[in-house]
Structure formats: structure tokens, C-alpha cells
Design an enzyme around this catalytic site. Structure first.
Site, short mmCIF file in Angstrom:
data_model
loop_
_atom_site.label_atom_id
_atom_site.label_comp_id
_atom_site.label_asym_id
_atom_site.label_seq_id
_atom_site.Cartn_x
_atom_site.Cartn_y
_atom_site.Cartn_z
N ARG A 159 0.71 -1.21 0.11
CA ARG A 159 -0.05 0.07 -0.05
C ARG A 159 0.94 1.15 -0.02
O ARG A 159 0.68 2.29 -0.60
CB ARG A 159 -1.03 -0.09 1.09
N ASP A 188 -0.47 -6.25 -3.81
CA ASP A 188 -1.91 -6.05 -3.31
C ASP A 188 -2.44 -5.26 -4.50
O ASP A 188 -1.77 -5.21 -5.51
CB ASP A 188 -1.90 -5.19 -2.15
N HIS A 249 -7.00 -9.22 -4.15
CA HIS A 249 -6.20 -8.09 -3.86
C HIS A 249 -5.10 -8.45 -4.71
O HIS A 249 -3.93 -8.35 -4.54
CB HIS A 249 -5.72 -8.58 -2.43
N ASP A 312 -7.67 -13.80 1.38
CA ASP A 312 -8.66 -13.17 2.26
C ASP A 312 -9.39 -12.49 1.21
O ASP A 312 -9.03 -12.12 0.20
CB ASP A 312 -8.17 -12.34 3.38
N GLU A 313 -10.48 -11.94 1.71
CA GLU A 313 -11.30 -11.01 0.99
C GLU A 313 -11.31 -10.91 -0.46
O GLU A 313 -11.11 -9.99 -1.17
CB GLU A 313 -10.91 -9.51 1.31
N TRP A 379 -7.39 -14.21 11.28
CA TRP A 379 -7.41 -12.50 11.67
C TRP A 379 -8.76 -12.03 11.93
O TRP A 379 -8.95 -11.13 12.39
CB TRP A 379 -7.15 -11.82 10.28
N TYR A 404 -3.98 -5.91 15.48
CA TYR A 404 -3.96 -4.91 14.15
C TYR A 404 -3.52 -3.33 14.46
O TYR A 404 -4.21 -2.50 14.87
CB TYR A 404 -5.38 -4.83 13.25
N ASP A 406 -2.23 -1.12 12.96
CA ASP A 406 -2.56 0.15 12.14
C ASP A 406 -3.77 0.71 12.57
O ASP A 406 -4.22 1.93 12.39
CB ASP A 406 -2.91 -0.31 10.74
N TRP A 443 -0.67 -2.88 8.50
CA TRP A 443 -1.27 -2.42 7.37
C TRP A 443 -1.04 -0.97 7.04
O TRP A 443 -1.09 -0.36 8.00
CB TRP A 443 -2.57 -2.86 7.05
N THR A 444 -0.62 -0.50 5.78
CA THR A 444 -0.23 0.75 5.66
C THR A 444 -1.07 1.56 4.80
O THR A 444 -0.42 2.49 4.16
CB THR A 444 1.36 0.74 5.12
N GLU A 445 -2.55 1.29 4.41
CA GLU A 445 -3.16 2.32 3.73
C GLU A 445 -2.99 3.63 4.05
O GLU A 445 -2.83 4.58 3.35
CB GLU A 445 -4.62 1.82 3.86
#
Length: 730
Positions: A159, A188, A249, A312-313, A379, A404, A406, A443-445
Site C-alpha cells: 500500500r 496487493d 487483492h 482473504d477478501e 485474523w 492490528y 494500524d 497494514w499501511t493504507e
């Protein structure tokens, strides 16, 4: 003569030192530590004796120089005053056990493995203190070993991209706190960060995105840089596990090679955050050829036992619409798209197994059936990990509830991470054996630079380091927190711009129309101001007799601690009134409880701020009892939209009035100005006004949820969220 005599007296005093120093503040705390009287003093003649563990000796030498500013030579000869490091694989002790014995003239570190010896040196490094004008270590005996074999940090460099130097800094600090896994998130939707010789467009196109302001952002690691990082980590007994996301992703990869998507065209590297419906086409055989070639190059770079494939997702919308994927479901005798994901994961696992590697993925890889040899990283909750461990699969725990980092400190602070229960009491020995360890996830969004990264990770990483090393159900946070305070000097040496241990303060709305400020720890004092007024020492709850901005600041030793806390407050006619809800709000977004709609506190653009009440796939139906007939002229409520997180404005808001709670009349209906497609995070106010005041005792507000995420959205078909905060009555 006087000077010589003084020196002799000093040496005599030192040799006869019978003082028992305090135990060093070590993180993670050793399994056993006993302090004795006396010290080991570092002198110019002190050396490090190395026989069979050169790496530990060189790291010890370099870190002493970095931390304390003096150099201890490495020698291949035993001498009188010395640090000796040895590996003895015959010890009848747990894996990676070490013993550290500090005597007056000798420090002996013995590890069952090279990793164990290395961990002993890290304990020694944390034990060195300056006393008067010399450095010393108290005489002591430490016996120690890790409780779990997997102790890691996930670092998301997809990210936002971080340089090799930043990654190395994090490896150094992980090693210092005896963590042994860097989970390196490299691909991602927002960027592909790993050079691939066979597929150059993955970095030519996939590593770069066009930001909303038109600028170009990105970067990637060359193969030489990756080899450099892997070797650097291995020298510190840290395994680098790469994460190559699939089947979801994957928008950055599909921007480079759209032929492996279900639509085959029109895919761009995402410049936004969320879950996107572009996904590898599971019905295209060439997709698996592509992924096998990618994984071949990945395994050549990373010698780790595990390769993380995400999993995931992964929205099923494209698969459900794709003729090739539907044909695959039919040909393979699969029930639906969820079983297609299981089919996908199993094929990838066979590719990795053929290369002598093991697959690890997020807990969604259990959907549609889980391979008995896959490792699950849980998670979505501890329960997901227990489910996998009960099936016999190895498990790494990193639940959003505790791991998490973040998340903001108001959601997960140092104490929250430290409270992580890796082994709930009800687990059988067979299940316990499958819990391999834990990670914190960064996570670095919303982490664009190194300073923000440091402030997010530290000191919270220290809590996971201790929990995973010395898991103890009787652990005491207050004792741990005191040891953390002593680590800040070390973190400064590593050039870590650490953040706070906890949210500086919490704000709680009372049922008596007041606001209570609660400091994040007992050593903090608080001040506040209202709108543009003067700062006031906080001593008692604040009466909500104003509308405006409440700003509060925490102080430690008269120095501001953390950022100011800013809260918008609304004083209105419904303040403090009871609310009857016909539908249930989601337990993860309570907004403060049943009376969140009348507490006077307004939500911000952060939907996790604790002020928003969230409804997942459900409407809002709330009734206020005003207590007596009251003239009502306007009703307003705020709603929130962030469709990346599946949160949408209501389709409409209807307000009704009643004198008796039985017969209702519609006061009016308000519709959203913004469309569901509008991106970004924003708040919209829904107003219902009457030309003339209406006498009513009861007010009923109904907000209509979209219920289902629209087809145009990346998560089409999922339940939609509806977030609302305060019913403001005039």
C-alpha cells in the site's frame, strides 16, 4: 602517588562489590532470572570469545557500539575478562533455549542452538547499564526459551512503499526483541513490489499507481535487494515470509496482465483502499501457469518454509459472472464459487509442495473446505484459529481485536495487545499443539512515511514480543508497562520515532447530560477548553450546556502526551432521552450503547471513533420518548458514507410523530444528496423540518439501509453497512 592510590582503591572496591543491583528491565521477560551481588564491569581488556557462533559475536559487538558507544574486540583466545558465546546442541532443553551467566570476570552465554545463543546476546544487550563512568551488568543467571516458534510482524510495503534501509531497521529491532518472523506483504491492489524476470510488466506497470491528484506513486524491490534483505534477516535469526496475494487483492497484477482476470481488460492499479472485485480467473488454465511461474521465482528468492498466498477478501462476483469460472465449477463438480476458491487454493498448494514449501493463508482459505496440510493465519477472530487448529491445521493468530496495530490507539493500545490470549483455557492439548504463534499486523493504507510507521508499531510491538515469547496467563500489564518505559532509550538508538502506549484520554458521555474525561494512564493529567475559550484543569464531569468543540489534552509531567482530543458536541432538546431501538446495532460499532443517538457526541470521518452506531444489513428504527407533549419543529441525524468499507448513506430517512406512541403521523422524509457511487469518506446531514411546530411526545426515526452492496461495487452482493450518530431535536 595520590592518583595511583585512588585508582587502586577504586579497583579494590569494585572487586569487593557486594551490592545487589535491581534486575534489568528486559523485554520480553525471561522465563527465569536471578540477580546476585556484584557486577561484571566492561574494561578496555574485555573481549568477546567466539568459537562456533561468529554471527552472534559480530552482532553483539556492533550493537554494543551502537547502543553504548564503546567497542569490545572479538578474540579467538580465552582471556581473563571476557564474554564467551557457545552453542551446545546436546542440552536437554527446549528449542532455542539459552543460559546467560554473569560473573565478576566472565559472561557465559550458552545456547542449545545458534538462535538460542543469539537470544542470549540480546538479553545481555538490554542488561548493560552505565554506572558512574563505566558500563556494567549485574551478576545474574538467566534461563530462557521461547514459548512459541512463530513470533512475527507483518509489514505491508504494497500500500505504501518503504526503502530497504527501513526494512533493515525493522529487522534489527525485531531481533532485539527476539522476534523471528518478518511477514513481508509485497503485492496487493495498490502495488506489486517484487521484481519478476519472466513478467517484467508486474513492476513496469503494477508497481506504480496514479494518485487522485495526478501524481505517480510506487516502487519495487529488485531481486538483489530482496536477497540482501533475506540475508540480513537470516544473520539475525529472522525468517522472511513473503506474501503474494491470490486469488483476490490482485488488481495491480491484473493491471499488468489483464488476460488473467475474468474480464480481460480495463484494469488499473488501484489508488484507493478497500476490497475490489477484480480477481484472478480460476477458469483460465493460463492463470495457474502464470502463478506457478511467479511462485517459482519467489521461492528462488525466499528460502522460508512458508509462502503466504493471502486468500482473504476474495469477492466472488466476477467468478459468478464468468463463463470460464462457471465451466470450471461444473467440470470439477464444485457446489459454488466458495468451493471454487478451495479448488484454487489447493492447486496453488500443490505447486508450492512440489517446490518443498508449505502454504500459509488468511482464514478465508477455510471456505469451501480446507487442505489438511495448509497453515491458517487467523485474523477474523480467535475462534477462526481454534476452528482450524481443531481440524489439525497449524495456526498463527493475529486477530483484528488485538493484533492490528494500524488501528488507532483508542481501538487497540499497548494493554490490548498485551491481553491477547493465545491459548484459551478450554483448549485441549491436541489443539494447543497446533497454535504455532502470533503476529501483529501493520497494514499501511494510511501510513505514508517512516515516522507514522514507527509511531504505529512502537511500543505496541513489544507487547506481542512478550506474549509470544513468554506466554503467561497471570501476566501483569502494569509491571510490563514499567519495563516498556526503560526501552525507549534503546528505541531512540535504533532511530525509532515511537508513539504513545495508550490513547491519551477517553471521553464518555453520561446519562446525566455530562461528559467524563478518563486519562489513558494514572500518571496523566488532563486539561480542556470549549470552542475558543481558555484551558481549564479537568477535575469533574463537564456539563453539556453548549454546542461546539470540546478539545482535551493529556499531560505527563507537564509535557503534552499525544495529540489533542477533539470532539464536536451538540446540545439539543433530545439530549439524554431514552431511545427504544426496534433493530439491533452491530456489536462492533455500538456508538456508546443504546442511547448513542442522544448523548450529544457527534461522529467524525473516522468510522472507528466510537461515536457511530453501525447496522449491518439492517435498517434503523429508533423511537424517542420526550416524556411529555413537546413542540417539535426540526429533526436532524447525521449519516456516514465510505463505500470502500461497504458503508452507504441511507436510501431515505423518515420521521414520524405521535402523542400516544400508537397513532403516528409522518412529519417528513429526507433523501441523500450524494449517490452511493460517490467515493471518499464524508458525512451527510438528513433534515426533516415542519413549517409549524408539531406537538408530540414520541418521535420515531426510520433510516432505510441499502441492505445489499450494489452490483457496480467491488463487493457486490455483500451486506451493506449503515452508520448514524446523533438525533438532534429542535
Amino acid at each position: 602517588m595520590f592518583r595511583l592510590t585512588s585508582v587502586l582503591l577504586l579497583l579494590l572496591c569494585l572487586s569487593c562489590d557486594r551490592t545487589v543491583r535491581p534486575a534489568p528491565d528486559i523485554v520480553p521477560a525471561p522465563q527465569a532470572l536471578t540477580v546476585q551481588s556484584g557486577i561484571f564491569r566492561f574494561l578496555s581488556a574485555t573481549t568477546i570469545f567466539v568459537e562456533n557462533d561468529v554471527i552472534s559475536a559480530e552482532n553483539l559487538q556492533a550493537t554494543i557500539q551502537k547502543m553504548h558507544g564503546f567497542r569490545v574486540p572479538i578474540s579467538k583466545k580465552t582471556q581473563a575478562i571476557q564474554i564467551r558465546i557457545a552453542v551446545d546442541t546436546t542440552l536437554a532443553q527446549p528449542t532455542d533455549y539459552y543460559q546467560l551467566v554473569v560473573e565478576k570476570d566472565l559472561i557465559q552465554i550458552t545456547g542449545k542452538s545458534a538462535a538460542g545463543a543469539f537470544y542470549g546476546t540480546q538479553t545481555l544487550l538490554q542488561s548493560i547499564r552505565k554506572e558512574q563512568d563505566y558500563f556494567m551488568v549485574p551478576r545474574m543467571v538467566v534461563e530462557d526459551y521461547p514459548r512459541f516458534p512463530h513470533r512475527g510482524l507483518l509489514l505491508d510495503c504494497s500500500r505504501h512503499f518503504f526503502s530497504v534501509d527501513v526494512v533493515k531497521k525493522y529487522i534489527d529491532v525485531l531481533a532485539f526483541y527476539k522476534m523471528n518472523v518478518l511477514h513481508w506483504h509485497l503485492t496487493d491492489d495498490q502495488g506489486w513490489r517484487i521484481q519478476m524476470d519472466r513478467y517484467p510488466k508486474l513492476t513496469e506497470i503494477g508497481a506504480w499507481r496514479t494518485e487522485p491528484d495526478g501524481s505517480r506513486y510506487g516502487g519495487f524491490y529488485t531481486k538483489d535487494e530482496i536477497r540482501e534483505v533475506v540475508a540480513y534477516a537470516a544473520a539475525r535469526h529472522i525468517t522472511v515470509i513473503p506474501e503474494i496475494e491470490m486469488p483476490g487483492h490482485t488488481q495491480a497484477a491484473l493491471a499488468a496482465y489483464p488476460e488473467f482476470s475474468c474480464i480481460g481488460h480495463g484494469v488499473e492499479v488501484s489508488n484507493d483502499w478497500g476490497v475490489f472485485k477484480e480477481i484472478y480467473c480460476a477458469g483460465n488454465e493460463e492463470t495457474f501457469t502464470f502463478l506457478e511461474n511467479v511462485l517459482t521465482e519467489v521461492t528462488e528468492l525466499f528460502p522460508s518454509k512458508y509462502i503466504h498466498i493471502g486468500g482473504d477478501e476474495a469477492p466472488k462476483f466476477r467468478w459468478e459472472q464468468c463463463p470460464k469460472c462457471q465451466a470450471r465449477i461444473k467440470t470439477e463438480g464444485l457446489a459454488d464459487a466458495h468451493e471454487l476458491q478451495s479448488y484454487f487454493i489447493r492447486r496453488i498448494e500443490k505447486i508450492l509442495q512440489a517446490k518443498g514449501r508449505q502454504l500459509i493463508g488468511w482464514d478465508e482459505i477455510m471456505e469451501g473446505g480446507l487442505s489438511p496440510t495448509a497453515t491458517v493465519q487467523a485474523w477474523r477472530g480467535i475462534d477462526q484459529g481454534i476452528k482450524a487448529a481443531s481440524a489439525g491445521n497449524p495456526v498463527v493468530l493475529s486477530p483484528t481485536s488485538h493484533s492490528y496495530i494500524d488501528y488507532d490507539l483508542k481501538s487497540i493500545d499497548l494493554a490490548k495487545v498485551y491481553s491477547l490470549e493465545l491459548l484459551p483455557k478450554e483448549l485441549s492439548p491436541e489443539i494447543v499443539a497446533n497454535i504455532r504463534g502470533a503476529e501483529v499486523n501493520m497494514w499501511t493504507e494510511h501510513v505514508p512515511d517512516e515516522a507514522t510507521l514507527d509511531q504505529k508499531v512502537f511500543p505496541r510491538l513489544l507487547a506481542l514480543a512478550e506474549v509470544a515469547w513468554r506466554y503467561d496467563t497471570a501476566r501483569q500489564f502494569d509491571e510490563f508497562a514499567k519495563r516498556v518505559m526503560t526501552q525507549y532509550a534503546f528505541l531512540k538508538k535504533w532511530k525509532v520515532d515511537y508513539g504513545a502506549e495508550s490513547d491519551p484520554l477517553r471521553l464518555v458521555a453520561g446519562t446525566d447530560e455530562t461528559i467524563t474525561l478518563i486519562p489513558g494512564s494514572n500518571d496523566l493529567s488532563l486539561k480542556y477548553l470549549i470552542s475558543s475559550g481558555n484551558w481549564v484543569d479537568y477535575t469533574e464531569p463537564i456539563k453539556i450546556n453548549f454546542s461546539g468543540t470540546l478539545t482535551a489534552q493529556a499531560f505527563r509531567n507537564q509535557v503534552p502526551y499525544g495529540a489533542p482530543f477533539v470532539q464536536q458536541v451538540a446540545n439539543h432538546a433530545a439530549l439524554g432521552l431514552p431511545v427504544q431501538l426496534a433493530t439491533d446495532y452491530n456489536k462492533s460499532y455500538t456508538g456508546g450503547g443504546p442511547n448513542a443517538f442522544t448523548d450529544g457526541l457527534l461522529g467524525t470521518l473516522d468510522f472507528r471513533d466510537g461515536r457511530w452506531q453501525g447496522y449491518y444489513g439492517a435498517h434503523v428504527d429508533a423511537t424517542l420518548d420526550l416524556g411529555k407533549s413537546t413542540p417539535v419543529q426540526s429533526v436532524r441525524i447525521n449519516a456516514y458514507q465510505y463505500n470502500n468499507a461497504w458503508i452507504f448513506l441511507p436510501k431515505k430517512v423518515t420521521v414520524e410523530t405521535s402523542a400516544d406512541g400508537k397513532k403516528w403521523e409522518t412529519m417528513g422524509t429526507a433523501y441523500p444528496q450524494a449517490k452511493p457511487e460517490q467515493r471518499g469518506q464524508f458525512i451527510e446531514a438528513f433534515h426533516v423540518n415542519s413549517a409549524q411546530p408539531i406537538s408530540a411526545r414520541y418521535i420515531r426515526l426510520r433510516a432505510e439501509n441499502l441492505l445489499t452492496v450494489p452490483d457496480w461495487h467491488e463487493a457486490a452482493g455483500s451486506d451493506a453497512w449503515l452508520f448514524m450518530d446523533e438525533i438532534i431535536l429542535r
